[in-house]
Design a protein around this motif. Sequence first.
Motif, short mmCIF file in Angstrom:
data_model
loop_
_atom_site.label_atom_id
_atom_site.label_comp_id
_atom_site.label_asym_id
_atom_site.label_seq_id
_atom_site.Cartn_x
_atom_site.Cartn_y
_atom_site.Cartn_z
N HIS A 377 0.78 -0.71 -0.07
CA HIS A 377 0.21 -0.15 0.11
C HIS A 377 0.82 1.21 0.04
N HIS A 378 0.12 1.75 -0.79
CA HIS A 378 0.99 3.72 -1.07
C HIS A 378 1.26 4.03 0.66
N ALA A 379 0.13 4.27 1.87
CA ALA A 379 0.75 4.62 3.30
C ALA A 379 1.93 3.74 3.72
N LEU A 380 1.54 2.45 3.29
CA LEU A 380 3.48 2.34 3.41
C LEU A 380 4.96 2.41 3.48
N ALA A 381 4.55 3.02 1.91
CA ALA A 381 5.83 3.73 1.51
C ALA A 381 6.53 4.22 2.27
N ALA A 410 5.07 4.76 -16.54
CA ALA A 410 6.44 4.15 -16.40
C ALA A 410 7.68 4.83 -16.83
N LEU A 411 8.77 3.93 -16.04
CA LEU A 411 9.99 5.17 -15.74
C LEU A 411 10.71 3.59 -16.45
N ARG A 412 12.25 3.75 -17.46
CA ARG A 412 13.14 3.13 -17.14
C ARG A 412 14.00 3.43 -16.78
N SER A 413 14.74 1.87 -15.51
CA SER A 413 15.47 2.30 -15.31
C SER A 413 16.67 0.50 -14.70
N TRP A 419 9.63 -5.18 -5.71
CA TRP A 419 9.64 -3.79 -5.74
C TRP A 419 10.11 -2.44 -5.60
N VAL A 420 9.81 -1.39 -6.19
CA VAL A 420 11.09 -0.46 -5.37
C VAL A 420 10.16 1.12 -5.23
N LEU A 421 11.20 1.67 -3.97
CA LEU A 421 10.76 2.07 -3.74
C LEU A 421 11.03 3.67 -3.89
N VAL A 435 10.12 -4.61 -13.62
CA VAL A 435 10.54 -5.60 -14.79
C VAL A 435 11.26 -5.35 -15.77
N GLN A 436 12.14 -5.97 -15.94
CA GLN A 436 12.97 -6.16 -16.99
C GLN A 436 13.73 -4.87 -17.70
N GLY A 437 14.00 -4.30 -16.72
CA GLY A 437 13.80 -2.48 -17.03
C GLY A 437 13.43 -1.27 -16.89
N VAL A 438 11.65 -1.81 -16.92
CA VAL A 438 10.68 -0.96 -17.26
C VAL A 438 10.26 -0.87 -15.54
N VAL A 439 9.76 -0.41 -15.44
CA VAL A 439 9.53 0.11 -14.08
C VAL A 439 8.12 0.74 -13.75
N LYS A 440 7.25 -0.33 -13.73
CA LYS A 440 6.22 -0.12 -14.26
C LYS A 440 5.39 0.55 -12.65
N ASN A 441 4.51 1.54 -12.70
CA ASN A 441 4.44 2.73 -11.85
C ASN A 441 2.63 2.19 -10.72
N HIS A 442 2.72 1.92 -9.43
CA HIS A 442 1.88 2.03 -9.16
C HIS A 442 1.79 3.29 -7.76
#
Length: 450
Positions: A377-381, A410-413, A419-421, A435-442
């Motif tokens: 959840h966003h609140a945890l972040a 989405a970003l590329r990294s 999961w990425v903070l 996932v494979q360099g694509v940072v899927k936005n949550h």
Amino acid sequence: MRARLGDEFHAFIASLAAPAARGLRVNTTKITPEAWLARTPFSLQPLPWLPEGFLITDPHARPGRHPYHPAGLYYLQDPSAMLAAVLLDPQPGEWVLDVSAAPGGKATHLAARLQGRGLLVANEVVRPRARTLIDNLARFGVRNMVVTHEPVERLAQVWPGRFQRVLVDAPCSGEGMFRKSEQARKEWSARAIPGNAARQQRILAAAATMVAPGGRLLYATCTFAPEENEAVVARFLRTHPDFDLLPPPDLPYLAPGRPDWLSADLARGLPLERCVRIWPHRSPGDGHFYALMARRGDPSPPEPLTPPPSSLPRQSLNLLRAFWQETMVGPMPEDGWVQYGDAIHHLAFSPDVWGALRPVRAGVRVGRILRGRWTPHHALALTLTPDQVQRTLRLAPESRDVRAYLRGEALRSPGADGWVLVTVEAFPLGWARRVQGVVKNHYPKGWRWK
């Protein structure tokens, strides 16, 4: 007001036509005022009544559209409203109640003063406003909270004499909002003042029953009408001899209460000059009224709070443990885990705290389980620091990527999957999944920038 203010009336009226002052209050649970001043992109002037409060002096600044804002580094708040937490002065470990807490300006300030210790109960009777309250408390990274949606009389049944500090920011005629809100000017009516005063009297009386012996009760409005201010306090003191009106601290811009604006019989023998009025033509903030009272009696230490034993179903516990091992740094807490519907929460206190009530939010919402899959959840972040997470994506505050993330793109990294903070500098903004360099936005849809 012309007769009451005399020679000051014209300055008072002129102040209501002037642009509203804009205040910024630093979230001291995430950054110190000194560290904030070293990095702030805004032109600021310190306020005299609290080190974390500032005036925004650049009329063109847009602090609500800076990435530091969704990261919870500050709250945009009228300078006069910041005085509430200064007067109530909650101490870490205490039980604190904000009776009418939305949208969350004063509640987030009280939470910051608690420094993550003790308990903050933030109540809001209007359900849609409770949603905004939850979001602002989450943005500030508050863990030790219970958000309720109840009449104050219902709270009083559950928590008699339990709180060391109680704030009653009472619904009022809103005259102090005139220079900020055209709607407040249009909706104002002198005929509404007696009804407001009766409602305020009822709320204040019920809230007082929840103040512990030796505790503090702060009554606040954003109106100038003595019928809703000194008169409400006077009637309360007449019927509650176990409460005393306390003198305010010696701070700039604090004008005394006006017992001379009441009938002699109502004001007689009461130190109503100890009330505080903030006038817009004398101070950098909008109009406010405060009355700080203490309940007689010997204070007792706040009731200790401990996390409850975990009560998660096996599948939920396994999913949580898998997420923790794959994403977090350090051991997972053993206690405090509870599940409400599809949501997993972590509590620093037992659900026994709220008895028969049904909070709309308690503790930190950590994640959700939908169709057997875990999503943090966003609140945890917003409660974390980068060193608590295995994978982070640090973005600069002026970068295109940080704005793209806040728009939900989405970003590329490069880096390990999982999961990425996502952070702006060292301050969390939310989650993404690489996932494979694509940072899927949550980033939550309701929070995304347009």
